[in-house]
Structure formats: structure tokens, C-alpha cells
Enzyme design. Structure first.
Site, PDB file in Angstrom:
ATOM      1  N   LYS A  87      -5.520 -10.110  -8.536  1.00 29.36           N
ATOM      2  CA  LYS A  87      -5.070  -8.746  -7.516  1.00 29.36           C
ATOM      3  C   LYS A  87      -6.641  -8.515  -7.456  1.00 29.36           C
ATOM      4  O   LYS A  87      -7.608  -8.822  -8.254  1.00 29.36           O
ATOM      5  CB  LYS A  87      -4.535  -7.914  -8.058  1.00 29.36           C
ATOM      6  CG  LYS A  87      -4.935  -7.722  -9.691  1.00 29.36           C
ATOM      7  CD  LYS A  87      -3.765  -6.652 -10.495  1.00 29.36           C
ATOM      8  CE  LYS A  87      -2.469  -7.276 -10.750  1.00 29.36           C
ATOM      9  NZ  LYS A  87      -1.219  -6.655 -10.128  1.00 29.36           N
ATOM     10  N   ARG A  88      -7.007  -7.463  -6.387  1.00 26.14           N
ATOM     11  CA  ARG A  88      -8.237  -6.966  -6.263  1.00 26.14           C
ATOM     12  C   ARG A  88      -8.574  -6.228  -7.788  1.00 26.14           C
ATOM     13  O   ARG A  88      -7.764  -5.832  -8.384  1.00 26.14           O
ATOM     14  CB  ARG A  88      -8.049  -5.699  -5.282  1.00 26.14           C
ATOM     15  CG  ARG A  88      -8.114  -6.413  -3.821  1.00 26.14           C
ATOM     16  CD  ARG A  88      -9.090  -6.939  -3.505  1.00 26.14           C
ATOM     17  NE  ARG A  88     -10.285  -6.223  -3.402  1.00 26.14           N
ATOM     18  CZ  ARG A  88     -10.838  -5.720  -2.460  1.00 26.14           C
ATOM     19  NH1 ARG A  88     -10.289  -6.025  -1.118  1.00 26.14           N
ATOM     20  NH2 ARG A  88     -12.079  -5.068  -2.212  1.00 26.14           N
ATOM     21  N   HIS A 127       0.625   4.078   1.116  1.00 23.28           N
ATOM     22  CA  HIS A 127       0.584   2.962   0.165  1.00 23.28           C
ATOM     23  C   HIS A 127      -0.372   3.198  -0.946  1.00 23.28           C
ATOM     24  O   HIS A 127      -0.867   2.243  -1.723  1.00 23.28           O
ATOM     25  CB  HIS A 127      -0.335   1.808   0.907  1.00 23.28           C
ATOM     26  CG  HIS A 127       0.571   0.928   2.090  1.00 23.28           C
ATOM     27  ND1 HIS A 127       1.509   0.019   1.735  1.00 23.28           N
ATOM     28  CD2 HIS A 127       0.683   1.125   3.247  1.00 23.28           C
ATOM     29  CE1 HIS A 127       2.206  -0.157   2.851  1.00 23.28           C
ATOM     30  NE2 HIS A 127       1.453   0.438   3.769  1.00 23.28           N
ATOM     31  N   THR A 152       2.848  -6.493  -5.142  1.00 21.93           N
ATOM     32  CA  THR A 152       3.569  -7.439  -4.552  1.00 21.93           C
ATOM     33  C   THR A 152       3.271  -8.661  -4.889  1.00 21.93           C
ATOM     34  O   THR A 152       4.139  -9.617  -5.067  1.00 21.93           O
ATOM     35  CB  THR A 152       3.302  -7.403  -2.869  1.00 21.93           C
ATOM     36  OG1 THR A 152       1.868  -7.374  -2.710  1.00 21.93           O
ATOM     37  CG2 THR A 152       4.078  -6.289  -2.348  1.00 21.93           C
ATOM     38  N   LYS A 166      -6.017  -0.957 -12.244  1.00 22.36           N
ATOM     39  CA  LYS A 166      -5.194  -2.288 -12.415  1.00 22.36           C
ATOM     40  C   LYS A 166      -5.424  -2.713 -13.772  1.00 22.36           C
ATOM     41  O   LYS A 166      -4.705  -3.619 -14.065  1.00 22.36           O
ATOM     42  CB  LYS A 166      -5.320  -3.178 -11.284  1.00 22.36           C
ATOM     43  CG  LYS A 166      -5.067  -2.892  -9.880  1.00 22.36           C
ATOM     44  CD  LYS A 166      -5.477  -3.596  -8.767  1.00 22.36           C
ATOM     45  CE  LYS A 166      -5.485  -3.363  -7.123  1.00 22.36           C
ATOM     46  NZ  LYS A 166      -3.572  -3.384  -6.767  1.00 22.36           N
ATOM     47  N   LYS A 207       5.870 -12.017  -6.373  1.00 24.97           N
ATOM     48  CA  LYS A 207       5.711 -13.584  -6.066  1.00 24.97           C
ATOM     49  C   LYS A 207       5.786 -14.365  -7.009  1.00 24.97           C
ATOM     50  O   LYS A 207       6.387 -15.384  -7.288  1.00 24.97           O
ATOM     51  CB  LYS A 207       4.037 -13.490  -5.340  1.00 24.97           C
ATOM     52  CG  LYS A 207       4.216 -13.167  -3.929  1.00 24.97           C
ATOM     53  CD  LYS A 207       2.721 -13.053  -3.541  1.00 24.97           C
ATOM     54  CE  LYS A 207       2.528 -11.908  -2.267  1.00 24.97           C
ATOM     55  NZ  LYS A 207       1.436 -11.411  -2.091  1.00 24.97           N
TER      56      LYS A 207
HETATM   57  C1  26Q Z   1      -9.636   2.977   4.259  1.00 23.57           C
HETATM   58  C2  26Q Z   1     -10.632   3.788   4.922  1.00 23.57           C
HETATM   59  C3  26Q Z   1     -11.958   2.648   4.968  1.00 23.57           C
HETATM   60  C4  26Q Z   1     -12.186   1.867   4.553  1.00 23.57           C
HETATM   61  C5  26Q Z   1     -11.046   1.097   3.843  1.00 23.57           C
HETATM   62  C6  26Q Z   1      -9.750   1.679   3.688  1.00 23.57           C
HETATM   63  C7  26Q Z   1      -8.535   1.161   2.896  1.00 23.57           C
HETATM   64  C8  26Q Z   1      -8.454  -0.201   3.288  1.00 23.57           C
HETATM   65  C9  26Q Z   1      -7.551  -0.860   2.558  1.00 23.57           C
HETATM   66  C10 26Q Z   1      -7.800   1.726   2.096  1.00 23.57           C
HETATM   67  C11 26Q Z   1      -7.100   1.137   1.436  1.00 23.57           C
HETATM   68  C12 26Q Z   1      -6.482  -0.397   1.657  1.00 23.57           C
HETATM   69  C13 26Q Z   1      -5.503  -0.942   1.006  1.00 23.57           C
HETATM   70  C14 26Q Z   1      -4.493  -0.465   0.236  1.00 23.57           C
HETATM   71  C15 26Q Z   1      -3.489  -1.205  -0.372  1.00 23.57           C
HETATM   72  O1  26Q Z   1      -3.697  -2.510  -0.300  1.00 23.57           O
HETATM   73  N1  26Q Z   1      -2.760  -0.888  -1.155  1.00 23.57           N
HETATM   74  C16 26Q Z   1      -1.919  -1.480  -1.630  1.00 23.57           C
HETATM   75  O2  26Q Z   1      -0.368  -1.693  -0.874  1.00 23.57           O
HETATM   76  C17 26Q Z   1       0.447  -2.465  -1.471  1.00 23.57           C
HETATM   77  C18 26Q Z   1       1.526  -2.783  -0.235  1.00 23.57           C
HETATM   78  O3  26Q Z   1       2.264  -1.496  -0.090  1.00 23.57           O
HETATM   79  C19 26Q Z   1       1.012  -1.940  -2.715  1.00 23.57           C
HETATM   80  O4  26Q Z   1       1.921  -2.863  -3.120  1.00 23.57           O
HETATM   81  C20 26Q Z   1      -0.131  -1.779  -3.692  1.00 23.57           C
HETATM   82  O5  26Q Z   1       0.470  -1.090  -4.796  1.00 23.57           O
HETATM   83  C21 26Q Z   1      -1.250  -0.914  -2.979  1.00 23.57           C
HETATM   84  O6  26Q Z   1      -2.372  -0.633  -3.921  1.00 23.57           O
END
Ligand code: 26Q
Length: 837
Positions: free
Chosen positions: A569-570, A378, A677, A575, A681
């Protein structure tokens, strides 16, 4: 877990055989009264505006109807002996359950009637439910949309995740700054989960591994002297859309094992034994609030292994019981989809369970592992690729590290055979990154052990093949594939936007609810003045609802006659919320200069959470809030421009925001957003997009046509090229607009009594190594926004484009995404649930 439980269950008479529950308003009302009075113990003296108990009673009424279907779905799966997929994810961002369950059960109208007759408003009760915020953002919400689609498609897919005691933090804004508050969402109890202690699993940590020999005299490794933690499952129902199917999301909670308590208790250390309970329960206490990986936190690795081990043991145990310990068909009948590398401990853990517990050889275990694991990536940010220090792995999961080393040795042999003598490549591809502190590369581990590796949008998958994972693509091109993301139209249109849903169904029928491609039938209606007028009215009503929320949460008055320009978004530099706010400052500057001929009034809404340790993201929030204060309080600006930062952006907020948006901001630096995503929406709800050629924006533009999309900015390739000789100072010097914006910032206009607080932001923009190229895209962004403003003044033309956006959103359903995963990766049969009768 032992076989005894199963035996005693099957030996009993079937206690689960019941006549179906009534679905008519009178049945619902009677059951509501029953729960409210007899179960919850309320009486006529209860304050009728204290909705909490009424919510609980209503939720129980709905849950009963789910229970019947849930059981019948499980029985149908068991009896069909079907192949199943397990979606392993550290995050499931479910939001609220009640409204979605009511919609999917088809109870909405009957319930409204039932509640009306007892003077309660359905909407009031819904608002009581806290969001299940068990995720950060896109990846977590995607998992939730996937589950909804799988249940609707009647695919035997089960989610496995963690039951965090504290979900995503609640965000407050104090003096413009983000302040985090813990989200103790379970404090008031969770009606929707069913604890199933009979399926608890034991999870090992620490200790060491030793060689023993089995009865046949073969060496078998044992992981001993471990500190064990109990994994207790809580099941959550996932209803399909009006099809009798209810799938399962199983969430694990960590508890102390009993003998652990006893041991320390008997040694006289009472307080010590209570403390050790805490130690164990810490594992599932809190969701890590970073959406790009934060490396090296030991507790996070514990969470990841805890999820992987509990879930695999659960699947394996069920298999061994029903198949009389025969593993020969296991790989045919089971698939594990890894939601990013977060659950990738599942790879060595499955090897361990198969070899150490089941006595399989390495080759037998490896055959099963690499034909059951599939990995979804992702992210394109190299810094977000997970790595764990070898030393930490050694201490926490010594047996897994041994297995990873062995996988690596065998893998590197393959690399050496394919590219003899290419030591450079061996070092690049090794699962272990060498250096002063050697690290395990989790993405490489996932790739090596999976039969499928997918990205989440066409561009993203291409960049994985050409960049990040190129070496692996050369070795195994057949593993790599794309599965463009989607969203579920049940939550994101049918539920969130009832007025638009009714209008659409009136015009083209309601088939779109389970077949989103049917939205294309709206296309011929885009020029119909009567439809346009109705469409506009619905948007207006949704803007009124959104404006009420903004007024309540931000104290800013949005006029529904203005254009609603939204970015939620975050908060992350890639972004580019910063680019958005620079444009706002530019608009403000134009107003102050009197350059307001043919002005389009605009309400800019920005929302999102910053990771608590991400200083720059937090500064950007502060900047947005300071700009908002100045703009909103300047009498010269009036209704021409309003700016608001919506605190605590979350799933239930998006349910109000996306129906009310006119313009969707999707402005990431090209090549950085894997998919996005939120963009889908907004499109589904008739917003137009201003965006870069990044992630799924490219496919959105393809579907809707370039005339109905506001494109700007460098392409991913151009961005890569531009970084080589990037000179932001020259760009600023050559762009009057940007120069004035920078001067306003530098002058302290937005930080009157807070001198210098935005220095780091100013520096970032001017830095020739700014990876996000904010200055490079500024002028093109302003030009695109100018076209947006112009287009909005032609309300007929705008409405036409709005209808065309909704009409072109058919591809972006997770129903389509799940069909593709199933056709190309899982190969599951659709299994209808036994009917409730
Ligand atoms: C990893 C290790 C330790 C702590 C946290 C994490 C961690 C947690 C969440 C790393 C990444 C995430 C989340 C990533 C994320 O949300 N990516 C998004 O995924 C969406 C669904 O595929 C995409 O639409 C977005 O582009 C992408 O940024």
C-alpha cells in the site's frame, strides 16, 4: 463545440452499420494476421520475440470487438432517454486493459487457441502493456473498480478524468532509497483510447468578471479577458462482463487554443507562441503523486477546475442539443458523483454555466446544482482536507470565487437562523476559513451543495458524522450515509487468480463472477479434506509465481513452504509499515537469541510508494531495505526469515501478489484508514488478516467471524483516549521485546556505515505526541503475530480459515457497492445494450 457537428452526423447515411465480427479462433487468427502484416507493416523477418507488435495486433483485434458493443451501448442509452451518472475523479487507476477486456468479452479460451496456432503465448503479450497509472492508490483504484461494476450491472455511468501524460512515477530502489522516475506511459502509443476532437471544450482561466444586462434587462455576469485552454477528450472503453455493454471513461487532455497561437504568431513572437502552447499543455502533464493532499499548488487547482469545467460543459452541451435547450428536466436525468473534493470546483462551475451561459436565476441554478451533486469523502486525516488560498482562487478563477462567496452568504444565513447568535459555529462552518491567508474549505463547499455525503466504511461514516463533519450532520442528518467500498472480483479473482477461480467454479458454479455473495456456498466445503488439499495446492502454485517475481525484482529467494506475510500500500505513517518492520526486527532478535523453538518460517514482503516530498515515509523505505539486507545475509537466520521490499508496487504487481499471500497486514492506527481496499483483495484470494479495528477491517471481521481474523490493537476510541497521556518511553521500558528492538536500531546494527540515519524514526516512536501510537500497539501486535505463526503450523486449520475467508468475501464486491449507490443516491435504470447481430 457546435451543433453543426451533430447535424452533419445525423444527415449522413449511417456509416456505422456493419455485420458483427467473428469470435471464433479462426476469425481471431485471421484478423491478427491482418493487423500484424497489413496495418502494422511487419513481415517474416520480424523477430518473433519482439512482442511489441504482436501485442498491438492482438489489442486491435480485441478493440474491434469492443467497438461494436461500445456503439450499441451508446445507442441504447440515447434511445432510452435514461438518467445518467457522471463519476468525476482526478484519478482512475486502471492498470492494464488487455487481459480484463479479453476476460469480460469472454474471448480468453478462443484467443489462447488462436495464438497457440501461431506459436505465441498470450501471457507473453500481456506483459508488454504498461499500466495506466493514472492514480495514486485506493481512491483511484476504487474509481476503476466502480467503472467495471457499473458496466457489468448495465448502469449508465460515465467516468470523467484527466489524461495525464505522465502517470504515477516509477519507483526504483537505489542503496535502499526510493528514486522516482517519470512514467511516460503514452510514449509507445495507447491503443485503447479514441481521440474525439469534435467534442473539445474551451476552459477559461484568470481575467475578471463584469456585469452586463441581457435582452430582458436582467443583470448577467460575464467572465472576460480570460486565458483559454482547450480540453480535448480521449475515450476509453469500459467493458461489462459478457453482457454486450461497454461504458465510457472520458479523459481530457489540455491543448492550446488556436487563436492563442495565432495572436502571438502574428505579433511576430514565434517562439513565444510555441511557449504558450507548452503553458496550456502543462495542465495535464503530470499526476500529483501525493495521496494525502498537498496544499497550495496552483497547477493542481488548474487541473481540478479543468476537469470539472470540461466535463460539465460536455454534459450540458449534449443535454441542450437533445432537449432543445430545455433545462427543466436536467436534475431528474443527471447526477454528478464527486470522488472526494478534488473535482468540487464542479459546484460553482455548474452554477456559473447555468446562470451566466444559460440565463437561469440563482434559485433555479441552485436547485439544479444541489439536486445533482453527491460527494464521497475518503479521508479522516484533518490535514488532508483540501483548502485553497482565496487569493489564488481570485487570480485563477475570479468568477467562481464570487459564486462561492454568494453560496457562503446564503448558507451562513441558514446557520444563523438555526442557531441564532452562535458566532462560533458560523466561523466553524463557514466555507471561508479566516486568518492571515484566508482559505476556501472545499469539503464544506461540497457538503453544502450536495444532496448526499457518504463515507466509505461504517466506522469512517460514523466518525464523519461524529467528528469532522458533526456541525453539518446536525444541520442536515438526512444527507449523510455510508457506502462501504468493494473491489471487482473480475479483475481481483477471475483474472488474477485463474487457478483458484477454476477450483471455486468447479465446486459452486461460476455464478460468483457476477454475484459474489454466492461464495458463501464454499463455507460447507471448508472442512472437506479433498477441497482443502486442492486449495492448498493452488495457493502453493501462486506462491511459486510470486516468489519468481520477488526473486527477479528484489533478488531475494522466498521459499513457497514458508508463510508469505504481505503489506503493500502507499507508505504512510498512519498505515504503520514501521510497526511491521519493528516486528520483523523482533523476529530477527529472537532468532539471534536462539528463541526458535516451534518456529514458523516467514517471508515478509513490503511494497509501496512514498510521496516524493514525504521525508519520513522515505526513511521508512530505507529502514525496511536495510533490515532486509541484514536479515537476508545473516547465515544464522537462513530460511527462518526473509524480508523483501518490492519496488514499483502497482496494479499489475498486485495481480501477482494477492493470489500468493498467506497473511494480509492491515495494521493502521484505528480511526485513520477510511476503508482500505487491499484488505478486500487479499481476503478474496484466501489470505488471513492481521489487523486493527479500522476502516473496512471491522466489516471483514464481522463477515468472516472473529475466530478467522487476527485482531490486535487499540480501538479508535481507545486510541483517542490514549493520546491524552501517552508515554512511549514508559511503554518501551516495560516491554523487553520492544526495548531490544529499539536497542538494535540505536546501536546502528541496521545502519553500519550510515551512522544516525534512523534517528528521526527512533525519535518518532519515542515522541509522546506520536499520533500513530506505534509503541502503544507493539506488544499486542507481536502477540497477534505469535497466534498467526502458531495457526500456520496447523496447515489443515489454516487452509480451513483461508477457505472461510474467501467464502465470506461476498459483501466486498463493488457490484454490491454500486447497487447501493444506485438504490440510495443515483436511482438509475439498468439499460441493456443493443445486441451485436
Ligand atoms: C489532493 C490535493 C492535492 C494533491 C493530491 C491530493 C490527493 C490525491 C489523492 C489527496 C488524496 C488522495 C487519495 C486518497 C486515497 O486514496 N484515499 C483512500 O481511499 C480509499 C478508497 O476509498 C480508501 O480505501 C482508503 O482508506 C483511503 O486512504
Amino acid at each position: 463545440m457546435d451543433k453543426e457537428n451533430f447535424k452533419s452526423e445525423t444527415a449522413c447515411p449511417d456509416l456505422t452499420n456493419l455485420p458483427p465480427l467473428g469470435m471464433e479462433p479462426a476469425d481471431l487468427e485471421r484478423h491478427f494476421r491482418h493487423y500484424y502484416t497489413n496495418y502494422l507493416g511487419r513481415d517474416r523477418n520480424c523477430c518473433s520475440t519482439h512482442y511489441h507488435y504482436a501485442y498491438d495486433a492482438l489489442a486491435l483485434v480485441v478493440r474491434d470487438r469492443l467497438m461494436e458493443r461500445w456503439k450499441n451501448t451508446r445507442y441504447a442509452y440515447e434511445e432510452s432517454d435514461c438518467k445518467r451518472t457522471y463519476y468525476l475523479s482526478l484519478e482512475f487507476l486502471m492498470g492494464r486493459t488487455l487481459g480484463n477486456a479479453v476476460l469480460n468479452l469472454g474471448l480468453d479460451e478462443k484467443l489462447t487457441q488462436a495464438l497457440n496456432s501461431i506459436c505465441l503465448e498470450y501471457e507473453d503479450l500481456e506483459g508488454v502493456e504498461p499500466d495506466a497509472g493514472l492514480g495514486n492508490g485506493g481512491l483511484g483504484r476504487l474509481a476503476a473498480c466502480f467503472l467495471d461494476s457499473c458496466a457489468t450491472l448495465q448502469l449508465p455511468v460515465q467516468g470523467y478524468g484527466i489524461r495525464y501524460e505522465y502517470g504515477m512515477f516509477r519507483q526504483h530502489i537505489v542503496n535502499g532509497y526510493q528514486v522516482e522516475e517519470p512514467d511516460h506511459w503514452l510514449r509507445i502509443g495507447n491503443i485503447w483510447e479514441i481521440k474525439r476532437p469534435e467534442y473539445s471544450q474551451r476552459i477559461k482561466f484568470c481575467g475578471y468578471s463584469e456585469a452586463t444586462s441581457d435582452v430582458a434587462g436582467r443583470t448577467r455576469m460575464r467572465w472576460v479577458n480570460t486565458r483559454d485552454v482547450l480540453a480535448v477528450p480521449y475515450d476509453v472503453p469500459i467493458p461489462g462482463y459478457r453482457n454486450g455493454t461497454v461504458n465510457t471513461l472520458r479523459l481530457w487532455k489540455a491543448e492550446a487554443t488556436e487563436e492563442f497561437d495565432l495572436e502571438e504568431f502574428n505579433s511576430g513572437d514565434y517562439t513565444g507562441s510555441v511557449a504558450s502552447k507548452n503553458e496550456a499543455e502543462k495542465i495535464t502533464m503530470v499526476l500529483y503523486p501525493n495521496d494525502s493532499s498537498e496544499n497550495g499548488k496552483e497547477l493542481r487547482l488548474q487541473q481540478q477546475y479543468f476537469l470539472a469545467s470540461a466535463s460539465l460543459q460536455d454534459v450540458l452541451n449534449r443535454w441542450l442539443i437533445t432537449e432543445q435547450a430545455d433545462l427543466s428536466r436536467f436534475a431528474e436525468k443527471n447526477c454528478f458523483q464527486l470522488n472526494d473534493t478534488h473535482p468540487s470546483c464542479a459546484v460553482p462551475e455548474l452554477m456559473r454555466l447555468l446562470m451566466d451561459d444559460q440565463g437561469l436565476s440563482w434559485d433555479e441554478a441552485w436547485d439544479i446544482t444541489r439536486s445533482t451533486m453527491a460527494y464521497t469523502n475518503h479521508t479522516l486525516l484533518p490535514e488532508a482536507l483540501e483548502r485553497w488560498p482565496v487569493r489564488m482562487f481570485q487570480r485563477l478563477l475570479p468568477r467562481l470565487l464570487e459564486i462561492i462567496y454568494e453560496i457562503n452568504a446564503r448558507f451562513l444565513k441558514q446557520v444563523a437562523e438555526r442557531w441564532p447568535g452562535d458566532m462560533q459555529r458560523q466561523r466553524r462552518m463557514s466555507l471561508i476559513e479566516e486568518g492571515p491567508e484566508p482559505q476556501v474549505r472545499m469539503a464544506f463547499l461540497a457538503i453544502v451543495a450536495s444532496f448526499s455525503v457518504n463515507g466509505v466504511a461504517e466506522l469512517h461514516s460514523k466518525l464523519l458524522r461524529e467528528g469532522l463533519f458533526h456541525d453539518f450532520y446536525e444541520l442536515w442528518p438526512e444527507k449523510f450515509n455510508n457506502k462501504t467500498n468493494g473491489v471487482t472480483q473480475r479483475r481481483w479473482l477471475a483474472y488474477s487468480n485463474p487457478e483458484l477461480s477454476d477450483l471455486i467454479s468447479e465446486k459452486i458454479g461460476s455464478g460468483w463472477v457476477t454475484d459474489l455473495a454466492q461464495l458463501s456456498r464454499l463455507r460447507p466445503l471448508a472442512d472437506d479434506p479433498a477441497v482443502q488439499q486442492r486449495w492448498q495446492q493452488v495457493k502453493y502454485n501462486n506462491k511459486v509465481r510470486l516468489a519468481e517475481m520477488v526473486a527477479a525484482d528484489c533478488g531475494v529467494k522466498f521459499s513457497p513452504d514458508a508463510m508469505f506475510d504481505v503489506q503493500v500500500k502507499r507508505i504512510h505513517e498512519y498505515k504503520r509499515q514501521l510497526l511491521n518492520i519493528l516486528h520483523v526486527i523482533h523476529l530477527y532478535d529472537r532468532i539471534k537469541r536462539g528463541d526458535t523453538h516451534n518456529w514458523t518460517p516467514r517471508c515478509v514482503l513490503i511494497g509501496g510508494k512514498a510521496a516524493p516530498g514525504y521525508a519520513m515515509a522515505k526513511q521508512i523505505i530505507k529502514l525496511i531495505n536495510n533490515v532486509a539486507t541484514v536479515v537476508n545475509n545473516d547465515p544464522a537466520v537462513g530460511s527462518l526469515l526473509k524480508v523483501a521490499f518490492i519496488p514499483n508496487y502497482r496494479v499489475s504487481a498486485m495481480e501477482v501478489i494477492c493470489p500468493g499471500a498467506d497473511l494480509s497486514e492491515q495494521i493502521s492506527t484505528a480511526g485513520k484508514e477510511a476503508s482500505g481496499t487491499g484488505n478486500m483483495k487479499f481476503m478474496l484470494n484466501g489470505a488471513l488478516t492481521v489487523g486493527t479495528l479500522d476502516g473496512a477491517n471491522i466489516e471483514i471481521r464481522e463477515e468472516v467471524g472473529e475466530d478467522n481474523f487476527f485482531l490486535f490493537g487499540l480501538t479508535a476510541e481507545e486510541a483517542e483516549e490514549r493520546r491524552k497521556d501517552y508515554d512511549p518511553l514508559a511503554i518501551i521500558a516495560g516491554d523487553e521485546n520492544l526495548q531490544r528492538v529499539m536497542q538494535l536500531l540505536q546501536s546502528g546494527h541496521f545502519s553500519q556505515f550510515e551512522a544516525g540515519i534512523f534517528d528521526s524514526i527512533l525519535q518518532a516512536i519515542q515522541n509522546p505526541h506520536d499520533p500513530w501510537l506505534v509503541a502503544a500497539d507493539f506488544s499486542d501486535y507481536v502477540a497477534a503475530q505469535q497466534r498467526v505463526a502458531q495457526a500456520y503450523r496447523d496447515q489443515t486449520g489454516w487452509t480451513r480459515m483461508s477457505i472461510l475467508n474467501t467464502a465470506s468475501a461476498g459483501k466486498f464486491s463493488t457490484d454490491r457497492t454500486m447497487e447501493e449507490y444506485n438504490a440510495k443516491i443515483w436511482n438509475l435504470s439498468k439499460i441493456p445494450a443493443f445486441p451485436v447481430e
